[in-house]
Design a protein around this motif. Structure first.
Motif, mmCIF file in Angstrom:
data_model
loop_
_atom_site.group_PDB
_atom_site.id
_atom_site.type_symbol
_atom_site.label_atom_id
_atom_site.label_comp_id
_atom_site.label_asym_id
_atom_site.label_seq_id
_atom_site.Cartn_x
_atom_site.Cartn_y
_atom_site.Cartn_z
ATOM 1 N N VAL A 107 -9.880 -0.568 8.037
ATOM 2 C CA VAL A 107 -8.486 -0.853 7.677
ATOM 3 C C VAL A 107 -8.207 -2.306 8.039
ATOM 4 N N PHE A 110 -1.191 6.819 6.652
ATOM 5 C CA PHE A 110 -2.453 7.533 6.869
ATOM 6 C C PHE A 110 -2.158 8.739 7.760
ATOM 7 N N GLN A 133 0.839 -1.186 0.000
ATOM 8 C CA GLN A 133 0.000 0.000 0.000
ATOM 9 C C GLN A 133 0.884 1.249 0.000
ATOM 10 N N LEU A 172 1.609 0.987 4.171
ATOM 11 C CA LEU A 172 0.428 1.827 4.347
ATOM 12 C C LEU A 172 0.758 3.065 5.166
ATOM 13 N N THR A 210 -5.733 -5.445 7.955
ATOM 14 C CA THR A 210 -4.330 -5.826 7.782
ATOM 15 C C THR A 210 -3.996 -7.048 8.618
ATOM 16 N N LEU A 249 -0.785 -3.847 11.372
ATOM 17 C CA LEU A 249 -1.023 -2.421 11.131
ATOM 18 C C LEU A 249 0.102 -1.594 11.749
ATOM 19 N N GLY A 287 -1.358 -3.833 4.910
ATOM 20 C CA GLY A 287 -0.665 -2.875 5.760
ATOM 21 C C GLY A 287 0.755 -2.556 5.354
ATOM 22 N N LEU A 342 -10.610 -1.496 12.773
ATOM 23 C CA LEU A 342 -9.176 -1.635 12.589
ATOM 24 C C LEU A 342 -8.748 -3.069 12.870
#
Length: 319
Positions: free
Chosen positions: A157, A144, A118, A142, A159, A162, A139, A183
């Motif tokens: 989200v 954010f 990601q 990733l 994963t 994470l 993840g 999450l």
């Protein structure tokens, strides 16, 4: 457990996969009647995802599209979706009705969840200020960073691990309309490096005044999370609390039962747990008898034991 299939619906609409380049043409559904899934092949792709998206934009009245799922992209195990995000950002004026977007709708045969690369996904939220639902799977890489979004009601989200910077970025974001936060925190084997303390901005609820559904799940530190949730201010206004899919044991469940009352909840989801029969009985007697819907299923919880007696528990979705 791995991801066994694609999304079946999005934004309350049935998912429909836009035909690939070699498929027999068929009549397409009305643009606003389905959630469109646009995909390429992860391995040996005949067409790049951005090329499939260009065909989609030529074939469908995109001004009526409500929901869009980004499926596999070429070499997703080796590269992130930067060009896909750029294409979607560029197309924002062509998608004025878009309200739901999911990035990474892949099952395990296309790309294992921990292999999906990601990148920073927040440009999509900035480009679509009217978006109400946003989800991302994978993840690795990733990002954010904190942002403000006034319309987002659901954030998911998923994963196998994470990164803590994502947890902190979400916690620092201003999301005044958010009602559902989900999450999948995962395991350190696949990049999870957050602690329960990193969830404090979420658990305080200060930036999430409308939150009603909170899922902090698929975590190898599920007991610590349960203990933090037990005294979290946000819990008092929740309707659904989901601490499932992780390594929850008796310590975590006892902390929940010894904390603030949970009898106001409509549902408490603890499935895939490692609870003893006495703790399961206490949960049923304390909460089930008060009308809280409980999911305490533990049939798929996997564990093993070393020769020295050390027990290893596993999250539901890792690799």
């Amino acid at each position: 457990m791995t991801i066994g299939g694609h999304l079946e619906e999005l934004y309350g609409l049935p998912a429909f996969t836009f035909p690939g380049p070699g498929e027999t043409p068929r009549e397409l559904p009305e643009p606003d009647a389905v959630a469109w899934r646009i995909t390429a092949d992860s391995y040996d792709a005949e067409e790049q995802w951005t090329e499939a998206f260009a065909r989609f934009c030529s074939a469908v009245d995109t001004t009526r599209v409500r929901a869009l799922a980004v499926g596999a992209w070429e070499d997703a195990y080796d590269r992130g979706p930067g060009d896909i995000i750029e294409a979607l950002v560029t197309a924002r004026d062509r998608l004025p009705g878009l309200r739901s977007l999911f990035l990474g709708d892949m099952h395990s045969e296309e790309c294992e969840i921990s292999w999906i690369n990601q990148t920073d996904v927040t440009p999509l939220l900035s480009a679509y200020p009217a978006l109400e639902e946003f989800g991302v799977r994978g993840g690795q890489g990733l990002r954010f960073p904190a942002l403000r979004h006034d319309a987002l009601r659901t954030l998911i989200v998923e994963t196998g691990g994470l990164p803590v910077e994502v947890v902190r970025g979400i916690g620092a974001s201003e999301l005044p309309a958010l009602e559902n936060l989900d999450l999948w925190l995962g395991t350190s084997w696949y990049g999870a490096d957050s602690e329960a303390a990193d969830l404090e901005p979420v658990l305080s609820g200060a930036r999430l005044p409308r939150l009603r559904y909170l899922a902090l799940r698929n975590s190898e530190i599920q007991d610590e999370i349960a203990a933090a949730v037990a005294s979290a201010p946000v819990v008092a206004r929740l309707e659904v609390l989901d601490l499932s899919m992780g390594t929850l044991g008796d310590d975590g469940a006892a902390a929940l039962l010894g904390g603030q009352p949970l009898t106001h909840l409509r549902k408490l989801d603890l499935h895939h747990n490692y609870l003893s029969e006495p703790l399961l009985r206490r949960l049923r007697e304390t909460l089930g008898s008060a009308g809280v819907e409980l999911d305490l299923d533990r049939d798929d919880a996997d564990w093993d034991e070393d020769d020295d007696g050390t027990v290893h528990r596993y999250v539901a979705v890792g690799e």
